[in-house]
Design an enzyme around this catalytic site. Structure first.
Site, mmCIF file in Angstrom:
data_model
loop_
_atom_site.group_PDB
_atom_site.id
_atom_site.type_symbol
_atom_site.label_atom_id
_atom_site.label_comp_id
_atom_site.label_asym_id
_atom_site.label_seq_id
_atom_site.Cartn_x
_atom_site.Cartn_y
_atom_site.Cartn_z
ATOM 1 N N CYS A 137 -18.814 -6.587 6.623
ATOM 2 C CA CYS A 137 -18.789 -5.455 7.552
ATOM 3 C C CYS A 137 -19.881 -5.599 8.606
ATOM 4 O O CYS A 137 -21.041 -5.271 8.360
ATOM 5 C CB CYS A 137 -18.956 -4.144 6.777
ATOM 6 S SG CYS A 137 -18.994 -2.704 7.846
ATOM 7 N N CYS A 140 -21.571 -2.382 9.639
ATOM 8 C CA CYS A 140 -22.534 -1.831 8.667
ATOM 9 C C CYS A 140 -23.828 -2.649 8.687
ATOM 10 O O CYS A 140 -24.913 -2.089 8.638
ATOM 11 C CB CYS A 140 -21.994 -1.875 7.236
ATOM 12 S SG CYS A 140 -20.259 -1.461 7.061
ATOM 13 N N ASP A 141 -23.704 -3.980 8.734
ATOM 14 C CA ASP A 141 -24.865 -4.840 8.495
ATOM 15 C C ASP A 141 -25.334 -5.618 9.725
ATOM 16 O O ASP A 141 -26.354 -6.312 9.660
ATOM 17 C CB ASP A 141 -24.530 -5.872 7.383
ATOM 18 C CG ASP A 141 -24.149 -5.180 6.083
ATOM 19 O OD1 ASP A 141 -24.630 -4.056 5.863
ATOM 20 O OD2 ASP A 141 -23.366 -5.756 5.303
#
Ligand code: FAD
Ligand code: NAP
Length: 327
Positions: A137, A140-141
């Site tokens: 992701c 997200c990261d």
């Protein structure tokens, strides 16, 4: 203390499919309960720009869209439960599920909208380095790779979007694809090829991720040329696996018909599954379109099918209000 929640329409999943089913179910007076699962809002909560959901002339954000759907569902009378179903009994009606919390959920009808989960390459090095440089992701990261060198693996819409997204953080993004053409939409491909900070390595797959240090962190990847078999090592700081999703149906195997790819088959033109009173919608039953708008559309179908089923059912249904009893 564990509680039992009863409803005429129990919905598993809070992505576009589950929340649309909830909006229609609530407006039909069925007082639905949505069990949200571990990803409240579903897959769109891990993306940024959404440009193809109808109704918005400006680009909207995935998490914002899902927040709006949830508010709309609650506004018309849906109850949201923050729980994840871990066991199901579909052998008799009403259907009975157990949540991770220990709570029990009972539904006269069941709408399965559990969507899909990210696919992994299934390499031992990937498993070891998950969260230590390997992720599924970017939104997200991605922030952790500011100014670093990253690769994105895959050739579909997700991979191309993740590569484009990563240019917000990194000037050195490489897309690795196992073939020599992408399956992503043309408009995304054009943006990808035009971007000065993205390069594409065709006909390559990951042979192994390489970690170093204590604690171990990703430092390189061995790439296999899919045409010659030759291996080359490239140095990198982060790798994003974006090779698609698998339907979240583990829970239903052996209890409901599931096809060889794990999708729940439905009677064409309906959301009806192999068990009367159980309906499926969204990515969990759709291996072709897999879009937010198609998930919402089939969510609507599931609610209407469930309403019709209840109207025709010959058994005493639960009252049209959310019922909670202490177990
Ligand atoms: P999902 O969104 O997958 O939601 C599944 C829900 O089920 C989740 O809430 C989860 O918590 C819940 N759940 C799972 N298991 C359980 C359980 N055991 N108990 C209870 N709940 C459970 N589509 C577009 O149209 N436009 C886009 O721009 C777009 N961008 C995307 C970007 C990315 C990075 C990804 C991954 C997908 C994108 N898609 C896009 C596809 C779109 O997100 C999906 O088609 C859509 O979210 C499917 O909706 P769904 O409701 O079927 O499932
Ligand atoms: P996808 O379309 O299934 O693409 C997966 C990609 O990963 C393919 O290019 C595939 O290669 C590759 N792949 C699969 N397994 C692999 C493996 N083991 N090793 C290496 N590569 C592998 O998945 P997706 O991109 O996640 O998209 C899923 C759905 O969501 C699609 O319907 C898509 O349209 C939708 N979506 C839409 C948007 C949008 O509308 N903007 C954004 C994201 C996703 P091959 O090509 O060789 O098969």
């Amino acid at each position: 203390m564990a509680a039992t929640h009863s409803t005429r329409m129990l919905i598993l999943g809070s992505g576009p499919a589950g929340l649309t089913a909830a909006i229609y179910g609530a407006r039909a007076g069925l007082a639905p309960i949505v069990v949200q699962g571990i990803q409240p809002g579903g897959q769109l909560t891990i993306t940024t720009d959404v440009e193809n959901y109808p109704g918005f002339a400006d680009v909207i954000q995935g998490p914002w869209l899902m927040e709006q759907m949830q508010k709309q569902a609650e506004h018309v009378g849906t109850r949201m439960e923050w729980d994840h179903i871990v066991a199901v009994d579909l052998s008799q009606r009403p259907f009975r599920m157990i949540g991770d919390s220990g709570n029990i959920y009972v539904g006269d009808t069941l709408v399965i909208a559990t969507g899909a989960q990210a696919k992994w390459l299934n390499l031992p090095s990937e498993e070891r380095l998950k969260g230590k440089g390997v992720s599924a992701c970017a939104t997200c990261d991605g922030f952790f790779y500011r100014g670093k060198k990253v690769i994105v693996i895959g050739g579909g819409n997700t991979a191309v979007e993740e590569a484009l997204y990563m240019t917000n953080h990194s000037h050195d993004v490489t897309l690795i694809h196992r073939r020599d053409s992408l399956r992503a939409e043309k408009i995304l491909q054009q943006r990808l090829f035009a971007h000065p900070n993205i390069k594409v390595l065709w006909n390559r797959e990951i042979a192994e991720f390489i970690g170093e240090g204590t604690p171990e962190g990703l430092v390189a990847a061995d790439l296999r040329d899919t045409t010659t078999g030759a291996i080359e090592r490239i140095e990198l700081d982060g790798a994003f696996v974006a090779i698609g999703h698998v339907p979240a149906t583990e829970l239903f195997k052996g209890k409901l018909e599931v096809d060889a790819d794990g999708y729940i088959p439905v009677t064409p033109g309906t959301s009806r599954t192999s068990i009367p009173g159980v309906f499926a919608c969204g990515d969990v039953m759709d291996k072709v379109y897999r879009q937010a708008v198609t998930a919402a559309g089939t969510g609507c179908m599931a609610a209407l099918d469930a309403e019709k089923f209840l109207a025709e059912a010959d058994y005493e249904a639960a009252p049209a209000a959310h019922e909670v009893e202490a177990a």
